[in-house]
Motif scaffolding. Structure first.
Motif, PDB file in Angstrom:
ATOM      1  N   PRO A 154      18.659  65.441   5.515  1.00  0.00           N
ATOM      2  CA  PRO A 154      19.852  64.625   5.550  1.00  0.00           C
ATOM      3  C   PRO A 154      19.411  63.294   5.711  1.00  0.00           C
ATOM      4  CG  PRO A 154      20.077  66.513   7.295  1.00  0.00           C
ATOM      5  CD  PRO A 154      18.806  66.615   6.643  1.00  0.00           C
ATOM      6  N   ASP A 155      19.978  62.254   4.975  1.00  0.00           N
ATOM      7  CA  ASP A 155      19.659  60.889   5.006  1.00  0.00           C
ATOM      8  C   ASP A 155      20.792  60.319   5.668  1.00  0.00           C
ATOM      9  OD1 ASP A 155      18.654  58.547   4.467  1.00  0.00           O
ATOM     10  OD2 ASP A 155      19.226  58.407   2.202  1.00  0.00           O
ATOM     11  N   VAL A 156      20.456  60.097   6.924  1.00  0.00           N
ATOM     12  CA  VAL A 156      21.659  59.503   7.875  1.00  0.00           C
ATOM     13  C   VAL A 156      21.426  57.953   8.049  1.00  0.00           C
ATOM     14  CG1 VAL A 156      22.801  59.724  10.197  1.00  0.00           C
ATOM     15  CG2 VAL A 156      21.854  61.962   8.752  1.00  0.00           C
ATOM     16  N   GLY A 157      22.192  57.331   7.633  1.00  0.00           N
ATOM     17  CA  GLY A 157      22.030  55.740   8.024  1.00  0.00           C
ATOM     18  C   GLY A 157      21.889  55.400   9.510  1.00  0.00           C
ATOM     19  N   GLU A 158      20.937  54.263   9.408  1.00  0.00           N
ATOM     20  CA  GLU A 158      20.665  53.626  10.694  1.00  0.00           C
ATOM     21  C   GLU A 158      22.127  52.978  11.531  1.00  0.00           C
ATOM     22  OE1 GLU A 158      18.109  50.404  10.206  1.00  0.00           O
ATOM     23  OE2 GLU A 158      16.555  51.608   9.434  1.00  0.00           O
ATOM     24  N   LYS A 164      28.136  57.538  20.445  1.00  0.00           N
ATOM     25  CA  LYS A 164      29.385  58.055  20.494  1.00  0.00           C
ATOM     26  C   LYS A 164      29.348  59.299  21.120  1.00  0.00           C
ATOM     27  CE  LYS A 164      32.015  54.518  18.394  1.00  0.00           C
ATOM     28  NZ  LYS A 164      32.955  54.127  17.320  1.00  0.00           N
ATOM     29  N   ILE A 165      28.307  60.137  20.664  1.00  0.00           N
ATOM     30  CA  ILE A 165      27.959  61.490  20.669  1.00  0.00           C
ATOM     31  C   ILE A 165      27.007  61.983  21.851  1.00  0.00           C
ATOM     32  CG2 ILE A 165      28.707  61.923  18.402  1.00  0.00           C
ATOM     33  CD1 ILE A 165      25.850  62.364  17.644  1.00  0.00           C
ATOM     34  N   THR A 169      19.272  58.743  21.471  1.00  0.00           N
ATOM     35  CA  THR A 169      17.711  58.829  21.009  1.00  0.00           C
ATOM     36  C   THR A 169      17.715  59.540  19.330  1.00  0.00           C
ATOM     37  OG1 THR A 169      17.399  60.803  22.040  1.00  0.00           O
ATOM     38  CG2 THR A 169      16.551  59.041  23.061  1.00  0.00           C
ATOM     39  N   GLY A 170      18.942  59.769  18.881  1.00  0.00           N
ATOM     40  CA  GLY A 170      19.025  60.415  17.774  1.00  0.00           C
ATOM     41  C   GLY A 170      19.540  62.060  17.726  1.00  0.00           C
ATOM     42  N   TYR A 171      19.604  62.584  16.606  1.00  0.00           N
ATOM     43  CA  TYR A 171      19.992  63.831  16.520  1.00  0.00           C
ATOM     44  C   TYR A 171      19.399  64.801  15.863  1.00  0.00           C
ATOM     45  CZ  TYR A 171      23.501  67.625  16.248  1.00  0.00           C
ATOM     46  OH  TYR A 171      24.011  68.941  16.308  1.00  0.00           O
ATOM     47  N   ASN A 172      19.092  65.714  16.122  1.00  0.00           N
ATOM     48  CA  ASN A 172      18.322  66.828  15.254  1.00  0.00           C
ATOM     49  C   ASN A 172      19.138  67.651  14.117  1.00  0.00           C
ATOM     50  OD1 ASN A 172      16.303  68.514  14.166  1.00  0.00           O
ATOM     51  ND2 ASN A 172      16.515  70.274  15.979  1.00  0.00           N
TER      52      ASN A 172
END
Length: 208
Positions: A154-158, A164-165, A169-172
């Protein structure tokens, strides 16, 4: 807005046919068997060099499923249009396994039979098809393709709102995998979805 009731839900879903969630496309191809001098072959196309998508690549005849047709009807129609043959010349043997791809479309495929005399005398639609060629089924059964695997990441934008979730620290994010078989036959590469369909077909028919 009025308060939703159980009756509202029951009425909305009464007789409703489930559909794919999100933006999705559907394609269908024919996997044509041709019998020549007592030996079975698979027929492949080479896409026209003038096409915007995948020019010059090896494929099976097929295309996008229209809203008013079934995947089987699509496979027959597209084959008829690309090879310039009558739909009556195409005999469907069975539906093959279908694929859900990571790029939001489903690929259906159908095993069919086309008489060699029809193939020998046909003039393909040059706007879509550069040429066709036959590959002996015995060659595909006796020669394993090279298999390449790669990850679909996945290419998730910055700008994704992790706060909100509750994941500052980010999500796997879940990753996918794709398998790419490549057959080489007389200087031509049979690969991609066409290679996967071919590989799956040969695994089915040679399974003991």
């Amino acid at each position: 807005m009025k308060k939703l009731t159980l009756n509202d839900f029951e009425e909305k879903f009464k007789g409703r046919t489930p559909k794919t969630l999100g933006v999705y496309r559907y394609y269908s191809v024919l996997v044509p068997l041709v019998e020549k001098n007592g030996e079975l072959y698979l027929l492949y196309e080479v896409r026209s060099d003038s096409l915007k998508k995948q020019p010059g690549e090896v494929c099976f005849p097929g295309g996008k499923v229209e809203p008013d047709e079934s995947p089987e009807e699509c496979a027959i129609r597209e084959t008829s249009e690309e090879l310039n043959i009558s739909p009556q010349e195409i005999q469907i043997i069975a539906q093959l396994d279908y694929m859900h791809t990571y790029s939001n479309f489903t690929m259906y495929s159908y095993l069919g039979m086309i008489n060699y005399e029809v193939v020998k005398n046909m003039c393909v639609n040059q706007d879509e098809v550069k040429e066709v060629f036959l590959v002996p089924v015995s060659f595909l059964a006796e020669n394993e393709p090279e298999i390449y695997n790669f990850d679909v990441i996945p290419d998730v934008g910055e700008d994704f709102p992790y706060d909100k979730i509750n994941s500052k620290t980010g999500y796997n994010w879940r990753k996918g995998k794709s398998v790419v078989p490549i057959y080489e036959y007389r200087g031509r590469a049979i690969w991609g979805l066409t290679g996967r369909i071919t590989y799956n077909l040969m695994n089915i028919v040679t399974e003991k």
